[in-house]
Design a protein around this motif. Structure first.
Motif, PDB file in Angstrom:
ATOM      1  N   ILE A  28     174.777  49.057  -8.433  1.00 20.03           N
ATOM      2  CA  ILE A  28     174.195  48.141  -9.398  1.00 20.03           C
ATOM      3  C   ILE A  28     174.195  48.750 -10.791  1.00 20.03           C
ATOM      4  O   ILE A  28     173.641  49.831 -10.986  1.00 20.03           O
ATOM      5  CB  ILE A  28     172.751  47.778  -8.995  1.00 20.03           C
ATOM      6  N   PHE A  29     174.787  48.041 -11.747  1.00 20.03           N
ATOM      7  CA  PHE A  29     174.637  48.422 -13.146  1.00 20.03           C
ATOM      8  C   PHE A  29     173.403  47.741 -13.720  1.00 20.03           C
ATOM      9  O   PHE A  29     172.563  48.363 -14.344  1.00 20.03           O
ATOM     10  CB  PHE A  29     175.881  48.050 -13.949  1.00 20.03           C
ATOM     11  N   SER A  30     173.328  46.434 -13.505  1.00 21.01           N
ATOM     12  CA  SER A  30     172.145  45.683 -13.932  1.00 21.01           C
ATOM     13  C   SER A  30     172.055  44.396 -13.125  1.00 21.01           C
ATOM     14  O   SER A  30     173.033  43.945 -12.533  1.00 21.01           O
ATOM     15  CB  SER A  30     172.187  45.361 -15.426  1.00 21.01           C
ATOM     16  N   ILE A  31     170.849  43.843 -13.122  1.00 18.65           N
ATOM     17  CA  ILE A  31     170.610  42.566 -12.441  1.00 18.65           C
ATOM     18  C   ILE A  31     170.261  41.532 -13.487  1.00 18.65           C
ATOM     19  O   ILE A  31     169.326  41.729 -14.266  1.00 18.65           O
ATOM     20  CB  ILE A  31     169.495  42.689 -11.398  1.00 18.65           C
ATOM     21  N   ASN A  32     171.024  40.457 -13.537  1.00 19.31           N
ATOM     22  CA  ASN A  32     170.738  39.372 -14.470  1.00 19.31           C
ATOM     23  C   ASN A  32     169.648  38.492 -13.866  1.00 19.31           C
ATOM     24  O   ASN A  32     168.552  38.952 -13.594  1.00 19.31           O
ATOM     25  CB  ASN A  32     172.007  38.620 -14.804  1.00 19.31           C
ATOM     26  N   GLY A  54     164.724  39.592 -18.958  1.00 22.27           N
ATOM     27  CA  GLY A  54     164.223  39.409 -20.311  1.00 22.27           C
ATOM     28  C   GLY A  54     163.907  37.982 -20.686  1.00 22.27           C
ATOM     29  O   GLY A  54     163.706  37.689 -21.868  1.00 22.27           O
ATOM     30  N   GLY A  55     163.882  37.089 -19.710  1.00 24.22           N
ATOM     31  CA  GLY A  55     163.624  35.685 -20.012  1.00 24.22           C
ATOM     32  C   GLY A  55     162.424  35.136 -19.264  1.00 24.22           C
ATOM     33  O   GLY A  55     161.718  35.856 -18.565  1.00 24.22           O
ATOM     34  N   SER A  56     162.214  33.836 -19.432  1.00 22.25           N
ATOM     35  CA  SER A  56     161.069  33.179 -18.802  1.00 22.25           C
ATOM     36  C   SER A  56     161.441  32.625 -17.439  1.00 22.25           C
ATOM     37  O   SER A  56     162.557  32.162 -17.241  1.00 22.25           O
ATOM     38  CB  SER A  56     160.577  32.038 -19.692  1.00 22.25           C
ATOM     39  N   SER A  70     157.868  37.638 -10.449  1.00 24.61           N
ATOM     40  CA  SER A  70     157.899  38.745 -11.392  1.00 24.61           C
ATOM     41  C   SER A  70     158.984  39.724 -10.942  1.00 24.61           C
ATOM     42  O   SER A  70     159.477  39.648  -9.819  1.00 24.61           O
ATOM     43  CB  SER A  70     156.535  39.444 -11.454  1.00 24.61           C
ATOM     44  N   ARG A  71     159.339  40.632 -11.827  1.00 23.44           N
ATOM     45  CA  ARG A  71     160.367  41.606 -11.513  1.00 23.44           C
ATOM     46  C   ARG A  71     160.042  42.944 -12.128  1.00 23.44           C
ATOM     47  O   ARG A  71     159.393  43.021 -13.166  1.00 23.44           O
ATOM     48  CB  ARG A  71     161.746  41.110 -11.959  1.00 23.44           C
ATOM     49  N   ASP A  72     160.528  43.999 -11.470  1.00 22.23           N
ATOM     50  CA  ASP A  72     160.422  45.368 -11.968  1.00 22.23           C
ATOM     51  C   ASP A  72     161.846  45.884 -12.079  1.00 22.23           C
ATOM     52  O   ASP A  72     162.461  46.254 -11.064  1.00 22.23           O
ATOM     53  CB  ASP A  72     159.579  46.212 -11.006  1.00 22.23           C
ATOM     54  N   ASN A  73     162.380  45.888 -13.286  1.00 20.62           N
ATOM     55  CA  ASN A  73     163.781  46.268 -13.469  1.00 20.62           C
ATOM     56  C   ASN A  73     164.038  47.722 -13.090  1.00 20.62           C
ATOM     57  O   ASN A  73     165.119  48.063 -12.611  1.00 20.62           O
ATOM     58  CB  ASN A  73     164.208  46.006 -14.909  1.00 20.62           C
ATOM     59  N   ALA A  74     163.079  48.570 -13.314  1.00 20.12           N
ATOM     60  CA  ALA A  74     163.251  49.987 -12.981  1.00 20.12           C
ATOM     61  C   ALA A  74     163.397  50.195 -11.481  1.00 20.12           C
ATOM     62  O   ALA A  74     164.034  51.148 -11.031  1.00 20.12           O
ATOM     63  CB  ALA A  74     162.089  50.798 -13.512  1.00 20.12           C
TER      64      ALA A  74
END
Length: 121
Positions: A28-32, A54-56, A70-74
């Protein structure tokens, strides 16, 4: 390549609460956008809630005011807090994620294996 693992499902009485978690692992590089869908017995899979990076959040009308995503990107984790559950919300709940993978930097969509939520007295 990328694995989504849900947890937190179970049996709850009407009016009760559950908190679902989904952890993503792998290349994973990032999760949209990531979120939750559900499939009641004998019915089609439907959106419950999604949250962009980063959005609603967006919620199905039927869960607004009772569910919180909710999300925890880390931690590459998305959560779904479900309150005041109803019997008709008995379903398999699936995690979904739109992922930028490494090293190819490809955008791919992944599903978890699902977790059963049963609402019954």
């Amino acid at each position: 390549q990328v694995l989504l693992v849900e947890s937190g499902g179970g049996l709850v009485q009407p009016g009760g609460s559950l908190r679902l978690s989904c952890v993503a692992s792998g290349t994973i590089f990032s999760i949209n956008t990531t979120g939750w869908y559900r499939q009641p017995p004998g019915k089609e899979r439907e959106l419950v809630a999604v949250i962009p990076r980063g959005g609603s959040p967006n919620y199905a009308d039927s869960v607004k005011g009772r569910f919180t995503i909710s999300r925890d990107n880390a931690k590459n984790t998305v959560y779904l807090q479900m309150n005041n559950l109803k019997p008709e919300e008995t379903a398999v709940y699936y995690c979904n994620a739109d992922v930028i993978t490494i090293p190819a930097m490809m955008r791919l969509n992944f599903w978890g294996q699902g977790t059963q939520v049963s609402v019954s007295s």
